[in-house]
Motif scaffolding. Structure first.
Motif, PDB file in Angstrom:
ATOM      1  N   UNK A 262      21.770  46.665  44.659  1.00  0.00           N
ATOM      2  CA  UNK A 262      21.741  47.633  45.749  1.00  0.00           C
ATOM      3  C   UNK A 262      23.141  48.184  46.010  1.00  0.00           C
ATOM      4  N   UNK A 263      23.190  49.299  46.700  1.00  0.00           N
ATOM      5  CA  UNK A 263      24.477  49.891  47.058  1.00  0.00           C
ATOM      6  C   UNK A 263      25.297  48.934  47.902  1.00  0.00           C
ATOM      7  N   UNK A 264      24.652  48.179  48.783  1.00  0.00           N
ATOM      8  CA  UNK A 264      25.372  47.225  49.633  1.00  0.00           C
ATOM      9  C   UNK A 264      26.053  46.156  48.805  1.00  0.00           C
ATOM     10  N   UNK A 265      25.362  45.646  47.775  1.00  0.00           N
ATOM     11  CA  UNK A 265      25.946  44.618  46.914  1.00  0.00           C
ATOM     12  C   UNK A 265      27.108  45.200  46.116  1.00  0.00           C
ATOM     13  N   UNK A 266      26.894  46.374  45.522  1.00  0.00           N
ATOM     14  CA  UNK A 266      27.957  46.996  44.732  1.00  0.00           C
ATOM     15  C   UNK A 266      29.194  47.272  45.582  1.00  0.00           C
ATOM     16  N   UNK A 267      28.982  47.810  46.767  1.00  0.00           N
ATOM     17  CA  UNK A 267      30.109  48.153  47.622  1.00  0.00           C
ATOM     18  C   UNK A 267      30.867  46.917  48.099  1.00  0.00           C
ATOM     19  N   UNK A 268      30.128  45.858  48.388  1.00  0.00           N
ATOM     20  CA  UNK A 268      30.793  44.627  48.854  1.00  0.00           C
ATOM     21  C   UNK A 268      31.644  44.033  47.740  1.00  0.00           C
ATOM     22  N   UNK A 269      31.118  43.998  46.528  1.00  0.00           N
ATOM     23  CA  UNK A 269      31.896  43.489  45.402  1.00  0.00           C
ATOM     24  C   UNK A 269      33.101  44.390  45.123  1.00  0.00           C
ATOM     25  N   UNK A 270      32.899  45.698  45.151  1.00  0.00           N
ATOM     26  CA  UNK A 270      34.001  46.619  44.888  1.00  0.00           C
ATOM     27  C   UNK A 270      35.100  46.465  45.930  1.00  0.00           C
ATOM     28  N   UNK A 271      34.719  46.339  47.188  1.00  0.00           N
ATOM     29  CA  UNK A 271      35.708  46.162  48.250  1.00  0.00           C
ATOM     30  C   UNK A 271      36.483  44.865  48.067  1.00  0.00           C
ATOM     31  N   UNK A 289      51.416  39.658  33.450  1.00  0.00           N
ATOM     32  CA  UNK A 289      50.642  39.265  32.271  1.00  0.00           C
ATOM     33  C   UNK A 289      50.333  40.444  31.352  1.00  0.00           C
ATOM     34  N   UNK A 290      50.756  41.649  31.748  1.00  0.00           N
ATOM     35  CA  UNK A 290      50.568  42.820  30.896  1.00  0.00           C
ATOM     36  C   UNK A 290      49.359  43.663  31.217  1.00  0.00           C
ATOM     37  N   UNK A 291      48.716  43.407  32.365  1.00  0.00           N
ATOM     38  CA  UNK A 291      47.549  44.188  32.775  1.00  0.00           C
ATOM     39  C   UNK A 291      47.963  45.251  33.789  1.00  0.00           C
ATOM     40  N   UNK A 292      47.239  46.366  33.788  1.00  0.00           N
ATOM     41  CA  UNK A 292      47.371  47.379  34.824  1.00  0.00           C
ATOM     42  C   UNK A 292      46.204  47.202  35.783  1.00  0.00           C
ATOM     43  N   UNK A 293      46.449  46.796  37.042  1.00  0.00           N
ATOM     44  CA  UNK A 293      45.346  46.573  37.976  1.00  0.00           C
ATOM     45  C   UNK A 293      44.477  47.816  38.126  1.00  0.00           C
ATOM     46  N   UNK A 294      43.168  47.593  38.239  1.00  0.00           N
ATOM     47  CA  UNK A 294      42.219  48.695  38.351  1.00  0.00           C
ATOM     48  C   UNK A 294      41.908  49.027  39.791  1.00  0.00           C
ATOM     49  N   UNK A 295      40.625  49.012  40.146  1.00  0.00           N
ATOM     50  CA  UNK A 295      40.194  49.338  41.486  1.00  0.00           C
ATOM     51  C   UNK A 295      39.300  50.556  41.503  1.00  0.00           C
ATOM     52  N   UNK A 296      39.032  51.076  42.695  1.00  0.00           N
ATOM     53  CA  UNK A 296      38.156  52.220  42.855  1.00  0.00           C
ATOM     54  C   UNK A 296      36.756  51.813  43.278  1.00  0.00           C
ATOM     55  N   UNK A 297      35.841  52.742  43.208  1.00  0.00           N
ATOM     56  CA  UNK A 297      34.466  52.529  43.644  1.00  0.00           C
ATOM     57  C   UNK A 297      33.545  52.236  42.473  1.00  0.00           C
ATOM     58  N   UNK A 298      32.299  51.860  42.784  1.00  0.00           N
ATOM     59  CA  UNK A 298      31.294  51.669  41.737  1.00  0.00           C
ATOM     60  C   UNK A 298      30.969  52.982  41.035  1.00  0.00           C
ATOM     61  N   UNK A 299      31.004  54.073  41.779  1.00  0.00           N
ATOM     62  CA  UNK A 299      30.762  55.386  41.160  1.00  0.00           C
ATOM     63  C   UNK A 299      31.856  55.712  40.151  1.00  0.00           C
ATOM     64  N   UNK A 300      33.105  55.376  40.484  1.00  0.00           N
ATOM     65  CA  UNK A 300      34.206  55.582  39.541  1.00  0.00           C
ATOM     66  C   UNK A 300      33.977  54.769  38.273  1.00  0.00           C
ATOM     67  N   UNK A 301      33.573  53.498  38.444  1.00  0.00           N
ATOM     68  CA  UNK A 301      33.346  52.622  37.296  1.00  0.00           C
ATOM     69  C   UNK A 301      32.221  53.153  36.421  1.00  0.00           C
TER      70      UNK A 301
END
Length: 324
Positions: A262-271, A289-301
């Motif tokens: 659900x959108x609620x689950x996706x948004x909670x995990x993304x936040x 460690x050589x990573x570039x941190x990500x982020x953004x919304x589920x729609x972005x992903x």
């Protein structure tokens, strides 16, 4: 230059206060399983274990990182896609496992768009093009000239067919109009040993893998494959700067879930992941460690997943890549 994915990440962070307003806030009610499709110690496992303690604190529930390696990460992805869509089982996937390899398998283990849910981009890792010290090439332009003068005689390594190393080299060959022979190995370690020994002409691999060898002057770095230079080696030009505008290839790590989240689950995990990625203690560790941190919304992903799946499908058709 600001990379489009990092612009999306910033936009996602700014949107955090609005996440989940449309419906009641979801919270986990029991322990969480975070599946990883590769063995401990690899990039996917590392980023999952970086995030797990912060997410555990955020949710107030234990998070078990469970490694299920095999089939280029698709074993864990398949298990994750079959989990109950209640937010208690998720998996850390890669561009290869979720966007590239499935349609190359017969039969496909799952449908890229129907059988998985993109939740949030966790991190990306730059790729770097390197040659052995014995190579006559001093930069990418010189390597391409060398390849054109010796058509079909140069080779390049990867850690397997349809891996990001393989696809990045094919992208370069296609853009430059050169022909090289693909030499796949069972893992990155063997490929590194071969280029150090001078038996491989080119490798395009993850930046953390080759940084010690670059700094130790055991290989020669030619270019990085992201649109912008990487902060660890600011003097190293990009492929785009070397005559191929728009060239972009990297490895991304994305938190995924089964279909039907659900959108609620996706948004909670993304936040939760967004907050972890800006933590003043965790963020520097991820970058070190050589990573570039990500982020953004589920729609972005989801947009990133679709864009790369379509881009690499075209490359695979044109290059005739197959998994036997």
């Amino acid at each position: 230059m600001i990379h489009r994915r990092h612009m999306l990440a910033v936009a996602g962070l700014l949107a955090l206060p609005r996440l989940g307003r449309a419906q009641p806030r979801w919270e986990p009610t029991r322990p969480i399983t975070l599946l990883v499709g590769f063995a401990p110690g690899g990039g996917t496992d590392i980023i999952a274990r970086f995030l797990a303690p912060a997410l555990q604190a955020e949710f107030g529930q234990p998070i078990a990182v469970e490694n299920r390696p095999g089939a280029s990460g698709t074993i864990a992805a398949l298990a994750g896609s079959r989990a109950a869509p209640d937010g208690h089982t998720v998996y850390m996937s890669t561009v290869s496992a979720s966007a590239v390899v499935p349609p190359l398998m017969t039969p496909p283990p799952f449908d890229i768009y129907r059988d998985q849910t993109a939740v949030v981009l966790a991190a990306t890792v730059p790729l770097v093009a390197v040659v052995p010290l014995s190579s006559p090439a001093r930069d990418l332009t010189g390597f391409i000239a060398h390849a054109k003068a010796n058509p079909g005689t140069l080779n390049y390594s990867s850690s397997g067919v349809a891996t990001q190393q393989h696809l990045a080299a094919e992208l370069l060959a296609s853009a430059a109009g050169i022909r090289m022979t693909h030499v796949p190995f069972r893992g990155t370690g063997q490929a590194v040993n071969e280029i150090l020994a001078g038996r491989i002409d080119l490798a395009i691999d993850t930046f953390p893998t080759y940084l010690p060898h670059i700094r130790g002057e055991r290989v020669r770095a030619l270019a990085t494959t992201m649109p912008q230079r990487i902060e660890w080696l600011p003097d190293l030009p990009t492929v785009a700067e070397s005559g191929f505008p728009g060239f972009d290839a990297n490895v991304w790590y994305m938190l995924m879930g089964p279909p039907g989240l659900t959108e609620a689950v996706r948004d909670r995990w993304a936040a939760a992941v967004n907050r972890a990625l800006v933590d003043p203690v965790l963020r520097p560790r991820i970058k070190e460690a050589g990573f570039l941190p990500g982020g953004g919304s589920s729609a972005d992903a989801a947009a990133l997943l679709r864009a790369d799946a379509e881009r690499y499908a075209t490359l695979i058709r044109n290059a005739g890549i197959r998994i036997e």
